[in-house]
Design a protein around this motif. Structure first.
Motif, PDB file in Angstrom:
ATOM      1  N   GLU A  30       0.831  -1.203   0.000  1.00  0.00           N
ATOM      2  CA  GLU A  30       0.000   0.000   0.000  1.00  0.00           C
ATOM      3  C   GLU A  30       0.867   1.255   0.000  1.00  0.00           C
ATOM      4  OE1 GLU A  30      -3.082   2.753   0.159  1.00  0.00           O
ATOM      5  OE2 GLU A  30      -2.959   0.673  -0.538  1.00  0.00           O
ATOM      6  N   GLN A  70       3.872   1.490  -1.263  1.00  0.00           N
ATOM      7  CA  GLN A  70       4.425   1.598  -2.616  1.00  0.00           C
ATOM      8  C   GLN A  70       3.418   2.247  -3.561  1.00  0.00           C
ATOM      9  OE1 GLN A  70       4.728  -2.003  -4.993  1.00  0.00           O
ATOM     10  NE2 GLN A  70       6.834  -1.481  -5.560  1.00  0.00           N
ATOM     11  N   ARG A  71       2.153   1.859  -3.419  1.00  0.00           N
ATOM     12  CA  ARG A  71       1.107   2.436  -4.270  1.00  0.00           C
ATOM     13  C   ARG A  71       0.945   3.932  -3.993  1.00  0.00           C
ATOM     14  NH1 ARG A  71      -3.748   4.272  -4.193  1.00  0.00           N
ATOM     15  NH2 ARG A  71      -3.855   4.072  -1.923  1.00  0.00           N
ATOM     16  N   GLN A  72       0.957   4.317  -2.717  1.00  0.00           N
ATOM     17  CA  GLN A  72       0.788   5.724  -2.365  1.00  0.00           C
ATOM     18  C   GLN A  72       1.956   6.574  -2.873  1.00  0.00           C
ATOM     19  OE1 GLN A  72      -0.093   6.427   1.797  1.00  0.00           O
ATOM     20  NE2 GLN A  72      -1.367   4.604   1.936  1.00  0.00           N
ATOM     21  N   GLU A 108       4.006   5.908  -5.388  1.00  0.00           N
ATOM     22  CA  GLU A 108       3.937   5.992  -6.847  1.00  0.00           C
ATOM     23  C   GLU A 108       2.858   6.983  -7.274  1.00  0.00           C
ATOM     24  OE1 GLU A 108       4.376   5.807 -10.752  1.00  0.00           O
ATOM     25  OE2 GLU A 108       5.763   4.921  -9.300  1.00  0.00           O
ATOM     26  N   GLN A 109       1.760   6.993  -6.554  1.00  0.00           N
ATOM     27  CA  GLN A 109       0.684   7.932  -6.870  1.00  0.00           C
ATOM     28  C   GLN A 109       1.154   9.376  -6.701  1.00  0.00           C
ATOM     29  OE1 GLN A 109      -2.714   8.274  -4.094  1.00  0.00           O
ATOM     30  NE2 GLN A 109      -4.051   7.959  -5.860  1.00  0.00           N
TER      31      GLN A 109
END
Length: 250
Positions: free
Chosen positions: A195, A197-199, A201-202
């Motif tokens: 999660e 990593q996703r944040q 990258e966002q």
């Protein structure tokens, strides 16, 4: 004008090379002539200069420009040093963001006259080291996720669970149970890292897209107030960076 800003202008006026030469010269001339008149005139001129000089718009603009140049040089050194440790992919992304920021500030700097404009440009420039830290954080969390894949905790839980079901000795079963709990915690940690990593990258993508959009808008004649609002919007997306960095080590 804040007290710190006024003190900075006053200190710069006093430590100016020409001011010190004039003040020192009047003192030496007073000693050489054995007369206090040159020193008195020098002190009077000094008081006049310190009272008027720091208030002159031209002087303040020169001081601000010098400080901005020094600050930008420090930011440039920080970004260039950090870029050496990045992967080629993130180095390319950081370079693209740096070019966009440089283009925007170059266009906006000529029209920046108020303290608010200079503060906005400062916020924009400081996005570069922030983006660098986001890239570094993204690489760190990606590396940890790759390391987890080498020894999947899900497989460990499955293996320990089978051993636990087949084991009769209570002491061994307790040890296996503790191992299962530890592996389950690593699974939860893996989910948090994914999660994170996703944040990250966002946020990287938002900054890139927002700056690209800002470059296009500036070419169309974006006003200073609109530019300020857009920059503050970009900055708002990265204010939680320390919390994200802490999450990785939690």
């Amino acid at each position: 004008m804040t007290t710190d800003t006024a003190d900075r202008y006053l200190a710069t006026a006093f430590y100016s090379q020409y001011n010190l030469i004039l003040l020192g010269g009047s003192a030496l001339f007073s000693l050489a002539s054995a007369s206090p008149v040159p020193l008195a005139l020098g002190c009077a001129a000094e008081l006049l200069w310190l009272g008027v000089g720091p208030r002159l718009p031209v002087f303040k603009k020169r001081v601000d420009a010098t400080l901005d140049g020094e600050r930008r040089a420090l930011l440039e050194d920080e970004v260039m040093a950090g870029m050496r440790s990045l992967s080629p992919q993130h180095s390319s992304r950081l370079l693209g963001v740096t070019q966009s920021i440089s283009w925007i500030t170059l266009r906006a700097d000529t029209a920046a006259t108020s303290p608010e404009d200079r503060e906005m440009l400062l916020d924009l420039e400081e996005l570069r080291p922030v983006f660098l830290r986001l890239c570094q954080l993204h690489e760190r969390v990606t590396q940890r996720l790759e390391e987890v894949k080498l020894s999947p905790p899900e497989q460990e839980v499955a293996d320990l669970s089978r051993a636990y079901a087949a084991e009769k000795d209570l002491g061994v079963r307790f040890t296996l149970h503790q191992g299962i709990k530890a592996a389950q915690k690593r699974i939860e940690q893996q989910v948090r890292w994914a999660e994170l990593q996703r944040q990250v990258e966002q946020k990287l993508t938002i900054v890139e897209q927002a700056l690209s959009h800002l470059v296009g808008q500036q070419q169309l004649g974006l006003s200073g107030s609109d530019l300020n609002r857009e920059v503050q919007g970009i900055v708002a997306h990265v204010v939680m960076l320390p919390a994200l960095e802490a999450e990785l080590d939690a």
